[in-house]
Scaffold this active site. Structure first.
Site, PDB file in Angstrom:
ATOM      1  CG  HIS A  26      -4.262  -5.224   5.417  1.00 54.62           C
ATOM      2  ND1 HIS A  26      -5.085  -4.961   5.269  1.00 54.62           N
ATOM      3  CD2 HIS A  26      -3.258  -4.257   4.287  1.00 54.62           C
ATOM      4  CE1 HIS A  26      -4.860  -2.781   4.908  1.00 54.62           C
ATOM      5  NE2 HIS A  26      -4.356  -2.991   4.963  1.00 54.62           N
ATOM      6  CG  HIS A  81      -1.765  -0.690   0.974  1.00 54.58           C
ATOM      7  ND1 HIS A  81      -2.981  -1.819   2.280  1.00 54.58           N
ATOM      8  CD2 HIS A  81      -2.323  -1.450  -0.506  1.00 54.58           C
ATOM      9  CE1 HIS A  81      -3.574  -2.590   1.551  1.00 54.58           C
ATOM     10  NE2 HIS A  81      -3.361  -1.972   0.510  1.00 54.58           N
TER      11      HIS A  81
END
Ligand code: ZN
Ligand code: FE
Length: 256
Positions: free
Chosen positions: A114, A58
């Site tokens: 995640h 990310h």
């Protein structure tokens, strides 16, 4: 051995970039989502950046990497994921990361949930867990299943009680409000929530926390506790650990 405890460098809106240093002025950082705050600390303290550890792809965890590597001899260690363009070494579950400057050794733990390729680094009494385990919370399930995330969290929760949990965000105060909403009779949780409120009032970080504290207070590590089992008993589909975990995660997503 490290001379100093890991230090959280605040970045972006609520990220922490973790800094490790030694007495000779060598530094490593974990998940630099922004170069600016790291550059400021390096300059202020005369530190030499040697290594960068990345937990997942990310942007708020990797966007500062290219700028930090400009004109420096820095080794970037990352999970195997093409979405992370810049890495000198790719690591996976069971690999060992050895630094000499600062001297430190970490084991790599695969923690899908995640994201599918998220990894954590554990060693020296420290855990760098990115967006998998937060203090009193866990990361959102963007790519993985509840079963994967629960397995990942259980691997991390098996680390020693005094492990310092160095997570990627300052989410603890909001996490505490949710945790109290489903585990409100937990005395340890109430004490931790009070401590977190006091720290935030003083503008201090609430992390690192200790793994023992997380095991006693984090609802995502307590899906088999009497309190969470009782809470989940009202949910039609929450009769095993994974479905209880999924129910807690859903409730957190909807919590305001
Ligand atoms: Zn993330
Ligand atoms: Fe993040």
């Amino acid at each position: 051995m490290l001379d100093l405890l890991p230090e959280p460098i605040p970045a972006l809106s609520d990220n922490y970039i973790w800094l490790l240093t030694d007495a000779a002025g060598n530094a490593a950082v974990v998940d630099p989502g922004d170069a600016g705050p790291v550059e400021r600390v390096l300059a202020e303290r005369g530190l030499t950046l040697r290594s960068i550890l990345l937990t997942h792809h990310h942007p708020d965890h990797i966007a500062g990497v290219a700028a930090l590597c400009q004109g420096r001899d820095v080794e970037v260690i990352a999970p195997v994921d093409e979405r992370i363009p810049h890495a000198d070494r790719r690591v996976g579950h069971g690999d060992i990361v050895n630094f000499s400057q600062p001297a430190a050794h970490f084991g790599v733990i695969a923690v899908p949930g995640h994201t599918t390729t998220h990894i954590a680094y554990a060693g020296e009494g420290l855990l760098f867990c990115g967006d998998t385990l937060f203090s009193l919370g866990c990361g959102r399930l963007f790519e993985g299943t509840p079963g994967q995330m629960l397995d990942s969290l259980n691997l991390l929760a098996a680390l020693p009680d005094d492990t310092l949990v160095c997570c990627g965000h300052e989410y603890t105060q909001a996490n505490a409000r949710f945790a109290l909403s489903i585990d409100g009779n937990n005395a340890g949780l109430k004490a931790r929530a009070k401590e977190v409120d006091d720290k935030r009032l003083r503008g201090e970080p609430t992390v690192p926390s200790r793994m023992g504290t997380e095991r006693a207070t984090n609802p995502f590590l307590r899906t088999d506790s009497n309190a969470i089992v009782a809470w989940a008993a009202h949910k039609a589909d929450a009769h095993d650990s994974v479905s209880r975990f999924a129910a807690v995660r859903r409730a957190k997503d909807d919590f305001r």
